[in-house]
Design an enzyme around this catalytic site. Structure first.
Site, PDB file in Angstrom:
ATOM      1  N   ASP A 139      35.974  38.041  43.276  1.00 50.35           N
ATOM      2  CA  ASP A 139      37.268  38.690  43.065  1.00 50.35           C
ATOM      3  C   ASP A 139      38.191  37.606  42.512  1.00 50.35           C
ATOM      4  OD1 ASP A 139      39.786  39.776  43.199  1.00 50.35           O
ATOM      5  OD2 ASP A 139      39.703  40.310  45.329  1.00 50.35           O
ATOM      6  N   LYS A 145      48.218  40.464  37.954  1.00 47.34           N
ATOM      7  CA  LYS A 145      48.625  39.104  38.288  1.00 47.34           C
ATOM      8  C   LYS A 145      48.597  38.218  37.047  1.00 47.34           C
ATOM      9  CE  LYS A 145      47.838  40.571  42.645  1.00 47.34           C
ATOM     10  NZ  LYS A 145      46.788  41.029  43.529  1.00 47.34           N
ATOM     11  N   TRP A 174      42.375  38.935  51.425  1.00 46.09           N
ATOM     12  CA  TRP A 174      41.695  39.745  50.406  1.00 46.09           C
ATOM     13  C   TRP A 174      40.195  39.752  50.597  1.00 46.09           C
ATOM     14  CZ3 TRP A 174      44.430  43.384  48.814  1.00 46.09           C
ATOM     15  CH2 TRP A 174      45.787  43.225  48.524  1.00 46.09           C
TER      16      TRP A 174
HETATM   17  C1  LIG Z   1      46.215  41.746  44.483  1.00 48.85           C
HETATM   18  C2  LIG Z   1      44.838  41.456  44.923  1.00 48.85           C
HETATM   19  C3  LIG Z   1      43.950  42.476  45.316  1.00 48.85           C
HETATM   20  C4  LIG Z   1      44.375  43.925  45.354  1.00 48.85           C
HETATM   21  O1  LIG Z   1      44.439  44.414  44.081  1.00 48.85           O
HETATM   22  P1  LIG Z   1      44.762  45.952  43.767  1.00 48.85           P
HETATM   23  O2  LIG Z   1      44.812  45.948  42.289  1.00 48.85           O
HETATM   24  O3  LIG Z   1      46.078  46.259  44.420  1.00 48.85           O
HETATM   25  O4  LIG Z   1      43.654  46.763  44.318  1.00 48.85           O
HETATM   26  C5  LIG Z   1      42.679  42.129  45.662  1.00 48.85           C
HETATM   27  N1  LIG Z   1      42.259  40.859  45.630  1.00 48.85           N
HETATM   28  C6  LIG Z   1      43.083  39.850  45.271  1.00 48.85           C
HETATM   29  C7  LIG Z   1      42.573  38.452  45.263  1.00 48.85           C
HETATM   30  C8  LIG Z   1      44.387  40.120  44.911  1.00 48.85           C
HETATM   31  O5  LIG Z   1      45.208  39.116  44.544  1.00 48.85           O
END
Ligand SMILES: *Cc1c(COP(=O)(O)O)cnc(C)c1O
Length: 359
Positions: A171, A195, A101
């Protein structure tokens, strides 16, 4: 019958939240229509929105000089939003590369600025978080970006980096609300909801007020923090239903005792599961012990065929979505806030049965 869902996202939601959403679905609070059929500008939805803002503030201890935006486009959209909103007159942003990511964040940012990879987990095959003493920041970065929890490998920061006056951007898609964080140490925090917050479709952005106002002219309006803040994130139609369900999750979390209480459960769940993985050579976790994720526990069996068989037989046992990400292989158990201890216990029970049969 509801089974234990170890999906990395969209992930399990608390059952009481789903029940409340179901009860409200056709007729929200006696108004004769669903919340998803209402104007986002009406008092009813605005009340839902204000409560979601207030509850998230309470849960995370978000100071007043931070704005919360409920946007769309996922964390992936934010990977573009961050450089477009924060680079300003500077040219370079620093990124810490810890896996899949963060590499996505880096390649998106490279479209808009010069990216300096200040540290990387490559030396271990991305199974660790580089210590801050190893970071080599550039001379004048606009911000430093981290991925607080690498969802695919299961590598998580157990510390908040100190970047001084340089805004720290995180993030937190897969570990937000799983543990207390000192928001005042960050410039921007963002997270896709699916999540640990609510259903997919809404993206939470927490931005320090003084970082507004330097957006690039070419930034699309829907990810322009300055504009969205001015319009109270309703420059266009916001994702009303996901915001509503996320608000129910915030209420649920407050009822659980907040983030401090859920952290205790999360630690207990993760420790129990890693203890089982470590108990036997049949299961192997590759992450450096200090950096193991509390949210996504990954492990490998002696061979790929057994990995596949494990996920298949687990499904028949009532344990869903344990197969690892296709780029990583192995097994991944995502144990976000909504996964009860009973789910972890049942997984451990299954791990023992499986080892007995094939070990
Ligand atoms: C799932 C995830 C993403 C991607 O998220 P989207 O909502 O599909 O754009 C980005 N960063 C992390 C850490 C994730 O777990």
């Amino acid at each position: 019958m509801r089974l234990f869902n170890f999906s990395p996202g969209p992930a399990m939601l608390p059952e009481s939240v789903l029940q409340e959403a179901q009860a409200d679905l056709l007729d929200w609070k006696g108004r004769g229509l669903s919340i998803m059929e209402m104007s986002h500008r009406g008092e009813d939805f605005l009340g839902v929105a204000r409560k979601a803002d207030a509850d998230l503030r309470k849960l995370m201890g978000i100071p007043d000089h931070y704005k919360i935006l409920f946007l769309q486009g996922g964390a992936t959209g934010q990977n573009a939003a961050v450089p477009l909103n924060l680079i300003g007159e500077k040219t370079t942003a620093d990124y810490i590369h810890t896996g899949h990511w963060s590499s996505r964040s880096i390649s998106e940012a490279e479209k808009y600025c010069t990216v300096n990879i200040a540290a990387s987990g490559e030396s271990s095959g991305f199974w660790h978080v580089p210590a801050q003493s190893e970071w080599r920041l550039s001379a004048d970065p606009a911000y430093v970006h981290i991925c607080a929890n690498e969802t695919i490998s299961g590598v998580e920061y157990q510390f908040t980096p100190d970047t001084g006056d340089i805004p720290l951007v995180a993030d937190m898609s897969s570990n937000i609300l799983s543990r207390p964080v000192d928001v005042s140490r960050f410039g921007v925090i963002y997270a896709g909801a699916q999540k640990n917050i609510g259903p997919t479709g809404v993206t939470v952005v927490i931005v320090r007020e003084d970082l507004l106002g330097k957006v690039k002219k070419a930034c699309p309006s829907v990810i322009d923090y300055t504009l969205e803040e001015k319009f109270e994130w309703m420059y266009n139609t916001p994702p009303t239903f996901p915001v509503y369900v996320s608000g129910l999750v915030f209420t649920w979390l407050l009822e659980q005792g907040g983030v401090e209480a859920i952290e205790k459960t999360n630690i207990a769940k993760a420790e129990k599961l890693y203890a089982e993985i470590d108990r036997t050579d049949f299961y192997t976790n590759k992450v450096r012990k200090e950096d193991r994720s509390r949210m996504n526990a990954t492990f490998f069996l002696p061979n790929e065929e057994l990995d596949d068989r494990f996920a298949e037989e687990a499904k028949a046992y009532g344990l869903l979505n344990l197969k690892g990400h296709k780029i990583a292989g192995g097994i991944r158990a995502s144990i976000y806030n909504a996964m009860p201890m009973a789910g972890v216990d049942k997984l451990i029970e299954f791990m023992r049965l499986f080892e007995k049969k094939y070990g």
